[in-house]
Scaffold this active site. Structure first.
Site, mmCIF file in Angstrom:
data_model
loop_
_atom_site.group_PDB
_atom_site.id
_atom_site.type_symbol
_atom_site.label_atom_id
_atom_site.label_comp_id
_atom_site.label_asym_id
_atom_site.label_seq_id
_atom_site.Cartn_x
_atom_site.Cartn_y
_atom_site.Cartn_z
ATOM 1 N N LYS A 51 0.834 -1.204 0.000
ATOM 2 C CA LYS A 51 0.000 0.000 0.000
ATOM 3 C C LYS A 51 0.870 1.255 0.000
ATOM 4 C CE LYS A 51 -3.849 -2.188 2.450
ATOM 5 N NZ LYS A 51 -4.613 -2.257 3.705
ATOM 6 N N SER A 67 -0.853 0.480 6.165
ATOM 7 C CA SER A 67 -1.193 -0.366 7.296
ATOM 8 C C SER A 67 -2.151 -1.456 6.848
ATOM 9 C CB SER A 67 -1.814 0.476 8.415
ATOM 10 O OG SER A 67 -1.998 -0.301 9.582
ATOM 11 N N ASP A 68 -2.060 -2.594 7.504
ATOM 12 C CA ASP A 68 -2.996 -3.674 7.224
ATOM 13 C C ASP A 68 -3.141 -4.518 8.476
ATOM 14 O OD1 ASP A 68 -4.469 -4.846 4.741
ATOM 15 O OD2 ASP A 68 -3.744 -6.578 5.868
ATOM 16 N N GLN A 69 -4.301 -5.126 8.626
ATOM 17 C CA GLN A 69 -4.541 -5.979 9.786
ATOM 18 C C GLN A 69 -5.020 -7.346 9.320
ATOM 19 O OE1 GLN A 69 -7.925 -5.420 12.708
ATOM 20 N NE2 GLN A 69 -6.190 -4.770 13.972
#
Length: 195
Positions: A51, A67-69
């Site tokens: 990203k 950011s990623d979860q």
């Protein structure tokens, strides 16, 4: 120095607003499918970096936050349910279980890339179907991994939570982010440096 959040998520936007830094949001629109055999933490880190890379390629004069979860239970990645019946099934499966939420962050400019994976361990209460239905009626938590919005009523789903960063569970680990921004010359406590 322009600060860009590489996300279309209102949750991450709201989290970043807490730092009182000027920023813009640009959605990176990448393929978020897991790669074969990819571990949850590796997937979260890869997506956060992809990203950020996509947006830095379009805005090279900026500092970009990706950011990623990724949530995981019993070795399986838990995605966003997308609808009511899938959310009910998710919460029934997670009832009484411990779930790991990997909240990865990547901050970069054209010369430096910083990454971190902050893990939150969430132990869910034993949940009745009536409790699950009531919660989903109130929250409609269909766009969040594990169907659990811990920033609101979803906190009542939890028996316990453990993490080095209490903001990580919402999807943007602000402690880690502040540490990374300082390394790149942006100090939230000296906002003139971020302008």
């Amino acid at each position: 120095m322009r600060l860009i959040l590489a996300s279309g998520s209102r949750y991450r936007r709201d989290m970043l607003t807490r730092l009182r830094l000027p920023f813009t949001c640009v959605s990176p629109d990448i393929d978020e499918s897991p790669q074969p055999g990819e571990a949850p933490h590796a997937m979260a880190l890869r997506l956060a970096e992809e990203k950020a890379k996509k947006i830095i390629s379009l805005h090279p004069d900026s500092v970009v936050i990706g950011s990623d979860q990724v949530a995981t239970y019993a070795g399986h990645i838990i995605g966003k349910p997308g609808n009511h019946s899938a959310a009910v099934a998710q919460l029934q499966a997670l009832s009484g279980q411990e779930v790991e939420f990997h909240s990865a962050i990547c901050v970069m400019n054209t010369t430096t890339t910083l990454r971190d994976d902050v893990v939150t361990y969430c132990h869910f209460h034993e949940l009745s179907l009536a409790e699950i239905e009531y919660y989903l009626h109130c929250e409609q938590a269909y766009d969040t991994a594990g169907s659990a919005k811990a920033e609101s009523l979803g906190i009542a789903l939890m028996q316990s939570m453990r993490s080095d960063d209490p903001t990580a569970i919402i999807g943007l680990p602000l402690i880690s982010l502040c540490n990374m921004l300082r390394q790149l010359g942006i100090n939230p406590l000296q906002p003139s440096l971020a302008s």
